[in-house]
Design an enzyme around this catalytic site. Structure first.
Site, PDB file in Angstrom:
ATOM      1  N   LYS A  35       0.837  -1.195   0.000  1.00 24.90           N
ATOM      2  CA  LYS A  35       0.000   0.000   0.000  1.00 24.90           C
ATOM      3  C   LYS A  35       0.882   1.258   0.000  1.00 24.90           C
ATOM      4  CE  LYS A  35      -4.210   1.010   2.583  1.00 24.90           C
ATOM      5  NZ  LYS A  35      -4.954   0.671   3.784  1.00 24.90           N
ATOM      6  N   GLU A 155     -13.534  13.619  12.309  1.00 24.07           N
ATOM      7  CA  GLU A 155     -13.580  13.714  10.849  1.00 24.07           C
ATOM      8  C   GLU A 155     -15.021  13.484  10.389  1.00 24.07           C
ATOM      9  OE1 GLU A 155     -11.250  14.597   8.459  1.00 24.07           O
ATOM     10  OE2 GLU A 155     -13.197  14.602   7.469  1.00 24.07           O
ATOM     11  N   LYS A 208     -19.112  14.202  17.141  1.00 23.53           N
ATOM     12  CA  LYS A 208     -19.073  13.216  16.043  1.00 23.53           C
ATOM     13  C   LYS A 208     -20.186  12.172  16.205  1.00 23.53           C
ATOM     14  CE  LYS A 208     -17.616  10.678  12.680  1.00 23.53           C
ATOM     15  NZ  LYS A 208     -17.939  11.059  11.320  1.00 23.53           N
ATOM     16  N   ASN A 212     -23.474  11.498  13.692  1.00 25.65           N
ATOM     17  CA  ASN A 212     -23.743  10.208  13.039  1.00 25.65           C
ATOM     18  C   ASN A 212     -25.043   9.576  13.531  1.00 25.65           C
ATOM     19  OD1 ASN A 212     -21.617  10.303  11.362  1.00 25.65           O
ATOM     20  ND2 ASN A 212     -20.430   8.663  12.302  1.00 25.65           N
ATOM     21  N   CYS A 277     -19.078   3.568   9.587  1.00 30.46           N
ATOM     22  CA  CYS A 277     -19.309   4.550  10.656  1.00 30.46           C
ATOM     23  C   CYS A 277     -20.638   4.380  11.381  1.00 30.46           C
ATOM     24  CB  CYS A 277     -19.192   5.959  10.092  1.00 30.46           C
ATOM     25  SG  CYS A 277     -17.498   6.354   9.655  1.00 30.46           S
ATOM     26  N   LYS A 337     -22.968   1.848  -0.065  1.00 30.69           N
ATOM     27  CA  LYS A 337     -23.626   2.934  -0.806  1.00 30.69           C
ATOM     28  C   LYS A 337     -22.861   3.112  -2.112  1.00 30.69           C
ATOM     29  CE  LYS A 337     -21.143   6.837   1.256  1.00 30.69           C
ATOM     30  NZ  LYS A 337     -21.255   8.108   1.926  1.00 30.69           N
TER      31      LYS A 337
END
Ligand code: NAD
Length: 452
Positions: A35, A155, A208, A212, A277, A337
């Protein structure tokens, strides 16, 4: 500024690349050598629209590089961002990766004289940064708050539009251990015109989860209404939502133009939320609330509705095709998604598992996610992967559409009828015109729609 980002996943790499685009010198630290080499050759290790171009530009300008040498990379950094995974195990947050990464960072920072700030970007439950991260950092670095700062900056990027979200954030929430920490971290974003909210560490952490859980709750609410529609019969939940969405408090008229804010798209029935998430964060928040002796009825119900929702698709299918054993079922879309290859907690997983358990021959297609085979949690040896939606549909006894990929929206009723053995279509995203498909001869089943 010199910035080191620990983690080269969706958040680490996109954050690193966007900070590099702002003119900083960034090193992304990873453990996987392949990676790292790919990133250094400006190749994205996962699918994210726009990331390829951004990476090519910042690597060519030598603004971004990747390395497996955590110690050297963090020693010269002004800011060290922790962007490692914080999964949920047994419904509670697992901090082992971030604890380990913090230990490594702390050990590497021993004896450094210059002021540096460590920033937690991973999603962690309130109090983690002050009562887990700081003690580890202080212990291993042997430094005090006057030379080592600490922030928690959640984030908010969304996979599929992560590059735009990271380069033009709606807001930057900066949880700070002290003012100097926050001020130093904010310098990295001094050229970004967006509201910057300075708060304490635990407020940033809860912000956060609150964001969510709000979106997840709207989705589950819409899905509960969809279940009520289906059970009642002769109600199309899409008509219900049209009537609700036209409320001026949701879609106000500005002049003669109706504005549809993004939040409205969450008040829509589908097959449930997934991804890396919402599922884990709602579970972690529930567990955390319980630890605070708060009985969180809202979050608990949100999770429960979401657990049941994907399986309503199998129920709709069985209404049209009661016996699934030996039947070829095409599943269109396994990413949670569109515009991502991420299958973590995708609603496709429980659907495919249920189909396999009922003896169906499952043929799966996804434009991107198939490249990541074998897919964890997927019974990979028991399913077939088709190279195109057409191949998946050919000879199928029924199709279930799970991910709203653009290419699936263009499959016409005639195509379903021409390719499939039995043109039964279960639309998990309500992306087709049910009347047009029915006219073409399709047996159409949609979430929140059961005509008697
Ligand atoms: P990810 O699993 O894609 O990436 C995490 C990376 O960290 C992995 O590549 C892993 O190898 C690496 N890592 C772990 N320990 C390490 C170490 N000690 N040294 C170097 N690398 C290490 O995760 P992600 O999706 O990028 O999420 C990261 C965090 O951001 C999580 O807390 C998540 O909840 C949060 N978040 C994710 C999103 C999203 O859309 N994916 C959005 C907002 C917030």
């Amino acid at each position: 500024m010199n910035i080191a980002v620990v983690g080269t996943g969706y958040v680490g790499l996109v954050t690193g690349a966007s900070l590099a685009a702002l003119g900083h010198t960034v090193v992304c630290i990873g453990r996987d050598k392949e990676k790292i080499s790919a990133i250094n050759h400006a190749k994205t290790p996962f699918y994210e629209p726009g990331l390829d171009g951004l990476l090519r530009s910042v690597v060519a300008k030598r603004r971004l590089s990747a390395s497996s040498d955590l110690a050297t990379s963090v020693q010269s950094a002004d800011i060290i961002i922790l962007a490692v995974g914080t999964p949920t195990i047994n419904d509670a947050i697992d901090l082992s990766s971030i604890e380990k990464a913090t230990e490594q960072v702390g050990s590497a920072l021993v004896g450094r004289r210059k002021y540096q700030v460590v920033v937690v970007k991973s999603t962690v439950v309130p109090k983690t940064t002050e009562s887990v991260i700081w003690p580890i950092l202080a212990k291993y670095s042997k430094r005090r708050a006057d030379t080592l700062g600490l922030c928690m900056s959640p984030e908010f990027l969304r996979e599929g539009s992560a590059v735009a979200d990271a380069t033009k954030p709606d807001r930057i929430v900066i949880g700070q251990m002290d003012e100097k920490s926050g001020r130093t971290y904010a310098k990295a974003y001094q050229n970004v015109r967006t509201p910057k909210i300075f708060v304490n560490l635990r407020t940033a952490e809860l912000t956060k989860y609150a964001a969510n859980a709000l979106f997840a709750t709207l989705i589950s609410y819409a899905n509960e209404i969809s279940q009520i529609s289906e059970k009642t019969g002769n109600i199309d939940v899409l008509d219900v939502w049209r009537g609700v969405h036209l409320d001026g408090r949701l879609t106000p008229l500005v002049g003669k133009k109706r504005i549809t804010p993004g939040v409205v798209s969450f008040i829509m029935s589908g097959c449930g939320y997934g991804g890396s998430c919402f599922p884990k964060d709602t579970k972690a928040l529930l567990q955390f609330a319980r630890a605070q002796k708060v009985q969180s009825h809202m979050i608990e119900s949100t999770i429960r509705v979401n657990r049941d929702q994907p399986l309503t698709l199998v129920g709709l299918l069985e209404e049209a095709l009661p016996q699934l054993r030996g039947k070829r079922i095409a599943v269109l879309g396994i990413a949670f998604k569109p515009n991502t290859d991420d299958t973590r907690e995708s609603p496709a997983i429980p659907v495919v598992k249920a189909l396999v358990q009922k003896g169906a021959k499952v043929v799966v297609h996804d434009p991107q996610a198939y490249k990541k085979r074998p897919i964890p949690d997927f019974e990979d040896d028991k399913i077939l992967y088709a190279r195109s939606a057409r191949v998946a549909l050919t000879g199928a006894d029924a199709a279930i559409v799970i991910t709203a990929w653009d290419e699936y929206t263009h499959v016409s009723g005639r195509t379903f009828v021409k390719l499939m053995k039995r043109p039964i279509v279960v639309d998990g995203r309500r992306m087709y015109d049910s009347a047009a498909l029915t006219r073409a001869g399709v047996v159409y089943k949609g979430v929140g729609l059961r005509m008697e």
